[in-house]
Design a protein around this motif. Sequence first.
Motif, short mmCIF file in Angstrom:
data_model
loop_
_atom_site.label_atom_id
_atom_site.label_comp_id
_atom_site.label_asym_id
_atom_site.label_seq_id
_atom_site.Cartn_x
_atom_site.Cartn_y
_atom_site.Cartn_z
N THR A 79 0.84 -1.19 0.00
CA THR A 79 0.00 0.00 0.00
C THR A 79 0.88 1.24 0.00
O THR A 79 2.08 1.18 0.31
N TYR A 80 0.28 2.37 -0.35
CA TYR A 80 0.96 3.66 -0.30
C TYR A 80 0.13 4.59 0.58
O TYR A 80 -0.72 5.32 0.11
N PRO A 81 0.33 4.54 1.91
CA PRO A 81 -0.51 5.32 2.84
C PRO A 81 -0.41 6.82 2.59
O PRO A 81 0.63 7.33 2.16
N LYS A 82 -1.49 7.52 2.88
CA LYS A 82 -1.53 8.98 2.73
C LYS A 82 -1.53 9.70 4.07
O LYS A 82 -1.62 10.91 4.13
N PRO A 127 -1.91 -1.34 23.46
CA PRO A 127 -3.26 -1.89 23.25
C PRO A 127 -3.72 -1.73 21.80
O PRO A 127 -3.20 -0.88 21.06
N PRO A 128 -4.69 -2.54 21.38
CA PRO A 128 -5.23 -2.41 20.02
C PRO A 128 -5.82 -1.01 19.79
O PRO A 128 -6.36 -0.39 20.71
N GLY A 129 -5.69 -0.53 18.56
CA GLY A 129 -6.31 0.73 18.18
C GLY A 129 -5.62 1.98 18.65
O GLY A 129 -6.20 3.07 18.60
N THR A 130 -4.37 1.87 19.10
CA THR A 130 -3.68 3.05 19.65
C THR A 130 -2.68 3.67 18.68
O THR A 130 -1.94 4.58 19.07
N GLY A 131 -2.61 3.20 17.43
CA GLY A 131 -1.81 3.88 16.43
C GLY A 131 -0.57 3.17 15.94
O GLY A 131 0.25 3.76 15.23
N LYS A 132 -0.41 1.90 16.27
CA LYS A 132 0.82 1.19 15.86
C LYS A 132 0.85 1.01 14.34
O LYS A 132 1.85 1.35 13.69
N THR A 133 -0.23 0.48 13.78
CA THR A 133 -0.28 0.30 12.33
C THR A 133 -0.24 1.64 11.61
O THR A 133 0.39 1.79 10.56
N MET A 134 -0.91 2.62 12.19
CA MET A 134 -0.89 3.98 11.61
C MET A 134 0.53 4.51 11.54
O MET A 134 0.92 5.16 10.56
N THR A 135 1.34 4.25 12.57
CA THR A 135 2.72 4.73 12.58
C THR A 135 3.51 4.15 11.41
O THR A 135 4.31 4.86 10.78
N ALA A 136 3.29 2.88 11.11
CA ALA A 136 3.96 2.28 9.95
C ALA A 136 3.58 3.02 8.68
O ALA A 136 4.42 3.30 7.81
N GLY A 137 2.29 3.37 8.56
CA GLY A 137 1.85 4.13 7.40
C GLY A 137 2.44 5.52 7.36
O GLY A 137 2.80 6.03 6.28
N VAL A 138 2.56 6.16 8.51
CA VAL A 138 3.14 7.50 8.59
C VAL A 138 4.59 7.46 8.12
O VAL A 138 5.03 8.32 7.34
N LEU A 139 5.35 6.48 8.59
CA LEU A 139 6.76 6.38 8.18
C LEU A 139 6.87 6.18 6.67
O LEU A 139 7.71 6.79 6.01
N ALA A 140 6.03 5.29 6.12
CA ALA A 140 6.06 5.05 4.68
C ALA A 140 5.74 6.34 3.91
O ALA A 140 6.41 6.69 2.94
#
Length: 322
Positions: A79-82, A127-140
């Motif tokens: 994916t290419y996160p925005k 905990p779930p839903g606290t931004g871990k996956t989002m952080t990966a997208g932010v870095l990308a």
Amino acid sequence: MAGSGEHIKALVRSHASGDDASFYAVASQIAAQAARKGHNRLAQDIKQTIDASRKQPIAGSVTAIAKPRGDLAELLTATYPKVGLRDVVGPQALLTQIEQVISEQRQRAKLVDRGFAPAHRLLLEGPPGTGKTMTAGVLAHELGIPLLTVRLDSLLSKFMGETAAKLRAVFDAAEQQRAVFLFDEFDALGADRSGNDVGEARRILNSFLVFLEQASPESVIIAATNHRAILDRALFRRFDLVIEYGLPDRSEAQKVVRRRLGPLAKGLHFRSVSTSLDGLSHADLVNAAEAAAKRALMRGHDHVEPEDLDPALAARRAAAGV
């Protein structure tokens, strides 16, 4: 015509394997053949197209990864996160850690030249839903590279018995193509296997540790887990940085809701619902904001009122068991 047919087959093979060098080499041969046959305009057009494509690194160099093929197609999702750094809501210490990773990666050549590796092996826990996956997208997004999410379910079920080999394929891809590689729900792979469970699972974890230790600093390897306590202790010293995530405080929760509502938050006061924000994750708050926004819009209003938000928050609290 036979020669042209062979060229076309060679183009297809090189594209399928993601071999950009071979693809451009064959295309150049086609241009040369066209020139020899007097098709000078066609030859020139092909050469110009090749030159233009080579100057576009995203379109050219990520071919093998942006659309993973072969075994990688069953292991990686591209994916290419925005979402950017400005979208992250959290304590300043968390934001500072993320900013540091981005800064080191942007200046990685300078660091490597002086014998230092930029932070590129990250463990995100909370905990779930606290931004871990989002952080990966932010870095990308901030680094302008793709996000490759590793399908641990396929890795640990479909390929059980050859998981170590598949892991090597993923880390080889990380060396060949700059990207953010996310091992989400990492506890499925990194859980402590001490005791009686010393077979395939232990070999998989040992392989991961070896590959992680040797990982190229050109890519960012991220492991995200909701259960730090069950992870094998040998993991922690292999990561450059461990970032901890938690539930937002009341001020951060209000910011999450306001950002998701946008203009619909105009005039919204949280006094009557402030306690309802407590104990909810970032994801819960976003879902509640979206539900409140739809409730307000369907009532014909152009802004959200507490009576829209309160039942939405109550529903999320019930679903989360808060």
